[in-house]
Design an enzyme around this catalytic site. Structure first.
Site, PDB file in Angstrom:
ATOM      1  N   ASP A  21      40.659  36.304  50.441  1.00  0.00           N
ATOM      2  CA  ASP A  21      40.780  36.452  51.894  1.00  0.00           C
ATOM      3  C   ASP A  21      41.658  35.335  52.472  1.00  0.00           C
ATOM      4  O   ASP A  21      41.674  34.221  51.947  1.00  0.00           O
ATOM      5  CB  ASP A  21      39.372  36.405  52.514  1.00  0.00           C
ATOM      6  CG  ASP A  21      39.366  36.910  53.949  1.00  0.00           C
ATOM      7  OD1 ASP A  21      40.374  37.510  54.374  1.00  0.00           O
ATOM      8  OD2 ASP A  21      38.347  36.702  54.640  1.00  0.00           O
ATOM      9  N   ASN A  69      40.038  48.726  54.625  1.00  0.00           N
ATOM     10  CA  ASN A  69      41.431  48.288  54.824  1.00  0.00           C
ATOM     11  C   ASN A  69      42.373  49.446  55.176  1.00  0.00           C
ATOM     12  O   ASN A  69      43.466  49.225  55.702  1.00  0.00           O
ATOM     13  CB  ASN A  69      41.982  47.565  53.584  1.00  0.00           C
ATOM     14  CG  ASN A  69      41.434  46.160  53.398  1.00  0.00           C
ATOM     15  OD1 ASN A  69      41.382  45.639  52.284  1.00  0.00           O
ATOM     16  ND2 ASN A  69      41.020  45.524  54.491  1.00  0.00           N
TER      17      ASN A  69
HETATM   18  C1  FPP Z   1      42.883  39.517  52.645  1.00  0.00           C
HETATM   19  O1  FPP Z   1      43.679  38.800  53.518  1.00  0.00           O
HETATM   20  C2  FPP Z   1      43.615  40.151  51.587  1.00  0.00           C
HETATM   21  C3  FPP Z   1      43.782  41.491  51.433  1.00  0.00           C
HETATM   22  C4  FPP Z   1      43.299  42.487  52.392  1.00  0.00           C
HETATM   23  C5  FPP Z   1      44.477  42.049  50.304  1.00  0.00           C
HETATM   24  C6  FPP Z   1      44.565  41.216  49.060  1.00  0.00           C
HETATM   25  C7  FPP Z   1      45.889  41.466  48.509  1.00  0.00           C
HETATM   26  C8  FPP Z   1      46.643  40.595  47.806  1.00  0.00           C
HETATM   27  C9  FPP Z   1      46.166  39.270  47.409  1.00  0.00           C
HETATM   28  C10 FPP Z   1      48.009  40.956  47.414  1.00  0.00           C
HETATM   29  C11 FPP Z   1      48.161  42.163  46.596  1.00  0.00           C
HETATM   30  C12 FPP Z   1      47.246  42.210  45.413  1.00  0.00           C
HETATM   31  C13 FPP Z   1      47.555  42.763  44.245  1.00  0.00           C
HETATM   32  C14 FPP Z   1      46.499  42.860  43.196  1.00  0.00           C
HETATM   33  C15 FPP Z   1      48.891  43.251  43.936  1.00  0.00           C
HETATM   34  P1  FPP Z   1      43.648  39.218  55.056  1.00  0.00           P
HETATM   35  O2  FPP Z   1      44.860  40.054  55.311  1.00  0.00           O
HETATM   36  O3  FPP Z   1      42.365  39.864  55.386  1.00  0.00           O
HETATM   37  O4  FPP Z   1      43.764  37.829  55.718  1.00  0.00           O
HETATM   38  P2  FPP Z   1      43.226  37.397  57.161  1.00  0.00           P
HETATM   39  O5  FPP Z   1      41.736  37.591  57.130  1.00  0.00           O
HETATM   40  O6  FPP Z   1      43.611  35.967  57.255  1.00  0.00           O
HETATM   41  O7  FPP Z   1      43.916  38.259  58.160  1.00  0.00           O
END
Ligand code: FPP
Length: 246
Positions: A21, A69
């Site tokens: 996250d 998501n």
């Molecule tokens: C959370 O950060 C992350 C995600 C929703 C997706 C995780 C994806 C990756 C690490 C990249 C792609 C992965 C692979 C396996 C290719 P957020 O967007 O919720 O962050 P925030 O809470 O700060 O907005």
């Protein structure tokens, strides 16, 4: 003594799960687009996967995309799907070199066809690897997983394949996406949020939880080591008393 030296290799979590996250906040702090946060997040994925394999972790599960998501803006969903496809293409060689088997959990039928195809291809090409299983949770939600397991089990009861008296924890386990995986021993969540967010609710029944303020794109090998050292200092009692454990 380095952090790595402080890790007892004979007491590693058999199954480490990570809620990655903070990509969005990382980007915002730097005045960048959220997409760049996710792109940096993939670098942290690569480093973490390699570090876990090097340490000897047998099962690593990453929460890459939740059922919830899908409600993000279409542009962000597309970015994440494209990053997934690109990472799968780019990382096949690394997975083979490190003898890592790719696995995935979730309602994969909701992913774009191109992502499904790429995923199935990498899963197939790495299926003989057995140093570590890397499971990507994609379009995954724990409640949805439990609902589909219950539907399949009740169909089996209706069709006299199993009787309702035989339903136990093992039967439920066998009907989850994670049927091939042991229970989670250690769950890490980055970015300072103290939530589970519909991730592996059944499988974390006795997991140790570790929260760090580090945002996912900044998560490095040292942060992984710190989490494992913290895990190894804890007494896991599984409902028993401290005396019974000793
Ligand atoms: C959370 O950060 C992350 C995600 C929703 C997706 C995780 C994806 C990756 C690490 C990249 C792609 C992965 C692979 C396996 C290719 P957020 O967007 O919720 O962050 P925030 O809470 O700060 O907005």
């Amino acid at each position: 003594m380095t952090l790595e030296d402080q890790i007892n290799k004979s007491n590693l979590p058999r199954h480490l799960a990570i809620i990655m996250d903070g990509n969005g906040r990382w980007a915002k702090q730097k005045g960048l687009l959220r997409a760049l946060g996710h792109e940096s997040g993939t670098k942290a994925v690569r480093e973490t996967v390699e570090s876990c394999a090097k340490l000897g972790i047998q099962n690593l599960t990453l929460y890459a995309f939740s059922t919830e998501n899908w409600n993000r803006p279409k542009l962000e969903v597309d970015t994440l799907m494209n990053l997934l496809i690109k990472s799968l293409k780019d990382e096949l060689k690394t997975l083979q070199k490190n003898e890592i088997k790719l696995n995935s959990i979730g309602n994969l039928s909701l992913l774009p066809k191109s992502a499904q195809n790429e995923l199935l291809e990498v899963i197939n090409k790495t299926k003989e690897n057995n140093r570590m299983t890397l499971t990507l949770a994609l379009s995954y939600g724990s409640r949805e997983e439990l609902v589909s397991a219950i539907k399949v089990i009740s169909d089996k009861v209706k069709n006299n394949i199993i009787s309702s008296e035989t339903i136990d924890e093992t039967i439920i386990n066998q009907h989850l996406y994670t049927h091939n995986l042991p229970d989670v021993d250690l769950l890490i969540r980055t970015s300072g949020e103290h939530r589970i967010s519909n991730f592996l609710l059944w499988q974390i029944a006795y997991a140790e939880l570790y929260f760090t303020d580090v945002l996912w794109p900044d998560f490095r090998e040292e942060n992984l080591y710190e989490a494992i050292i913290s895990y190894q200092k804890r007494e896991r009692r599984f409902g028993k008393t401290s005396e019974q454990i000793k």
